[in-house]
Write an enzyme that holds these catalytic residues in place. Structure first.
Site, PDB file in Angstrom:
ATOM      1  N   GLY A  36      40.860  35.773  31.677  1.00 55.03           N
ATOM      2  CA  GLY A  36      42.184  36.113  31.575  1.00 55.03           C
ATOM      3  C   GLY A  36      43.191  35.160  32.300  1.00 55.03           C
ATOM      4  N   HIS A  37      42.739  34.732  33.291  1.00 62.20           N
ATOM      5  CA  HIS A  37      43.795  33.905  34.573  1.00 62.20           C
ATOM      6  C   HIS A  37      43.785  32.646  33.667  1.00 62.20           C
ATOM      7  CE1 HIS A  37      42.306  36.438  37.770  1.00 62.20           C
ATOM      8  NE2 HIS A  37      43.519  36.734  37.970  1.00 62.20           N
ATOM      9  N   GLN A  61      50.005  43.939  49.517  1.00 61.06           N
ATOM     10  CA  GLN A  61      49.967  44.919  48.478  1.00 61.06           C
ATOM     11  C   GLN A  61      48.901  45.981  48.229  1.00 61.06           C
ATOM     12  OE1 GLN A  61      49.966  41.289  45.772  1.00 61.06           O
ATOM     13  NE2 GLN A  61      48.712  42.551  44.283  1.00 61.06           N
ATOM     14  N   GLY A 147      49.912  38.687  33.037  1.00 57.45           N
ATOM     15  CA  GLY A 147      49.468  39.165  32.391  1.00 57.45           C
ATOM     16  C   GLY A 147      49.961  40.506  31.806  1.00 57.45           C
ATOM     17  N   LYS A 149      48.383  43.179  31.298  1.00 57.82           N
ATOM     18  CA  LYS A 149      47.268  43.885  31.609  1.00 57.82           C
ATOM     19  C   LYS A 149      47.992  44.736  32.734  1.00 57.82           C
ATOM     20  CE  LYS A 149      43.317  45.074  33.892  1.00 57.82           C
ATOM     21  NZ  LYS A 149      43.656  45.154  35.298  1.00 57.82           N
ATOM     22  N   GLN A 153      53.770  45.785  36.661  1.00 62.27           N
ATOM     23  CA  GLN A 153      53.855  44.757  37.517  1.00 62.27           C
ATOM     24  C   GLN A 153      54.987  43.913  36.852  1.00 62.27           C
ATOM     25  OE1 GLN A 153      51.109  42.054  40.229  1.00 62.27           O
ATOM     26  NE2 GLN A 153      50.998  41.041  38.291  1.00 62.27           N
TER      27      GLN A 153
HETATM   28  O1  PAF Z   1      48.517  40.243  39.581  1.00 60.78           O
HETATM   29  C1  PAF Z   1      47.931  39.615  40.822  1.00 60.78           C
HETATM   30  O2  PAF Z   1      46.892  39.201  40.724  1.00 60.78           O
HETATM   31  C2  PAF Z   1      48.999  39.913  41.945  1.00 60.78           C
HETATM   32  O3  PAF Z   1      49.683  40.999  42.012  1.00 60.78           O
HETATM   33  C3  PAF Z   1      50.070  38.707  42.308  1.00 60.78           C
HETATM   34  C4  PAF Z   1      51.201  38.552  41.072  1.00 60.78           C
HETATM   35  C5  PAF Z   1      49.311  37.293  42.330  1.00 60.78           C
HETATM   36  C6  PAF Z   1      50.702  38.847  43.427  1.00 60.78           C
HETATM   37  O4  PAF Z   1      49.788  38.905  44.473  1.00 60.78           O
END
Ligand code: PAF
Length: 281
Positions: A36-37, A61, A147, A149, A153
Site C-alpha cells: 500500500g505504501h 498521535q 491513502g 484507507k 485523515q
Molecule cells: O498515516 C500514517 O501513517 C500517519 O498518520 C502519518 C500521516 C504518517 C502521520 O504520522
C-alpha cells in the site's frame, strides 16, 4: 538513495532542490512499509518528481494505552523497500529531532477530526496534523500522497492545508487490498491466522454495502444494519463504529446517501488488534 535524519539537513536539502527547480513529492509514513505504501511512492514517481519518504513513528498521535512502543520498526527492510521502489530521499528523524525538549506547539483541526477516530482516539488527529504540518515545513513538498484507507485523515489534512494556506497539493491514492480483501495496513502483522480470517468480515461488510447501493439501496439505516449484522457473526470482532458519513466533512449522513458523496467507515477490534477500513458509497 540518500537517508536523512536531521531536520536542518532536510530543510537545506529541500531549499536546494527547490532552487534547482526540482519538484518534491512527499509520502509520509510511519514505516513498516507494505505494498500500500509502495503504491503511494509509485504515484509520486509517476508524477516525475523527486520522491521523499518520511519514516517516523509519531508519538503524539498515539494515546497512552495504544501501541506506540510495540509499533513495528523494521527500518532495514523499509530502507531496502524504498531503494527498490526508486525513492530518492528517506527522511527518518528521531522523536527528539521532531519534538525537542520543551516542544509545546500543536495543530488542531476542530471539526472534521471530532467524530469516528477522533471520538475513540481523542488526541490522535492533533498528533497527525501537528506532525504533517511539520513535515510540510521541513520537506517543503509540492504535493503529498495519502491513502484513502485513512479516509478521515485525508479529510482532516485536506482541511488543514486549506485553512493554514499550505501550498501543498494533497493526492489521494486508492486503498490497496490483499487478495482476500483485507485492506493493507502495518497493523495486519499483529494478526494471527485465525484473527486474520475473522478480520475479513470488515471488508466483506463494506463490499456488501457497496453491492446494496449498486442494487439501488440508499437508506443509511438499512446499510448500517446489514454491515453490523454481518460483523456481529464473528466472535473475535467487536465493532467500535460502523458509520456512514459525508466523505469531506465526516458528518453523519441522515436518511439516504447520495452515491459517490458518502463513506461507510468501520473501526473494529479483532481481539486486541484495532483495524479501520472504509468504502466510498
Ligand atoms: O498515516 C500514517 O501513517 C500517519 O498518520 C502519518 C500521516 C504518517 C502521520 O504520522
Amino acid at each position: 538513495m540518500q537517508i536523512i535524519t536531521s531536520v536542518s539537513e532536510m530543510m537545506s536539502l529541500a531549499g536546494r532542490l527547490r532552487a534547482e527547480g526540482g519538484r518534491i513529492g512527499l509520502v509520509p509514513t510511519m514505516g513498516a512499509l507494505h505494498e500500500g505504501h509502495l503504491s503511494l511512492v509509485k504515484i509520486a514517481k509517476d508524477r516525475g518528481s523527486l520522491v521523499v519518504v518520511s519514516i517516523f513513528v509519531n508519538p503524539t498521535q498515539f494515546g497512552p494505552s495504544e501501541d506506540f512502543t510495540k509499533y513495528p520498526r523494521p527500518l532495514e527492510a523499509d530502507l531496502a523497500a524504498c531503494q527498490a521502489a526508486g525513492v530518492d530521499y528517506v527522511f527518518t528523524p528521531s522523536p527528539e529531532e521532531i519534538y525537542p525538549k520543551g516542544y509545546s506547539t500543536f495543530v488542531l483541526e476542530e471539526h472534521i477530526a471530532k467524530p469516528l477516530e477522533g471520538a475513540s482516539r481523542p488526541a490522535h488527529f492533533r498528533g497527525v496534523t501537528t506532525v504533517v504540518a511539520k513535515l510540510f515545513n521541513i520537506v517543503r513538498p509540492h504535493f503529498s500522497v495519502f491513502g484513502q484507507k485513512d479516509a478521515q485523515q485525508v479529510a482532516v489534512i485536506g482541511k488543514m492545508v486549506v485553512d493554514l494556506n499550505f501550498d501543498v497539493e494533497i493526492v489521494v491514492a486508492p486503498t490497496l487490498r490483499e487478495a482476500d480483501g483485507l485492506a493493507m495496513s502495518s497493523r495486519n502483522r499483529y494478526l494471527t491466522h485465525t484473527q486474520r480470517v475473522e478480520a475479513l468480515v470488515i471488508s466483506r461488510a463494506l463490499r456488501k454495502a457497496a453491492e446494496m447501493v449498486a442494487a439501488g439501496e440508499r437508506r443509511v439505516d438499512r446499510l448500517i444494519a446489514e454491515a453490523t449484522h454481518l460483523i456481529g457473526q464473528q466472535r473475535r470482532v467487536r465493532i467500535i463504529y460502523v458509520s456512514i458519513v459525508d466523505r469531506l466533512t465526516m458528518e453523519a449522513v441522515k436518511g439516504e446517501i447520495t452515491p459517490g458523496k458518502s463513506v461507510m467507515a468501520i473501526a473494529a477490534w479483532v481481539d486486541e488488534v484495532r483495524l479501520i477500513d472504509n468504502e466510498i458509497l
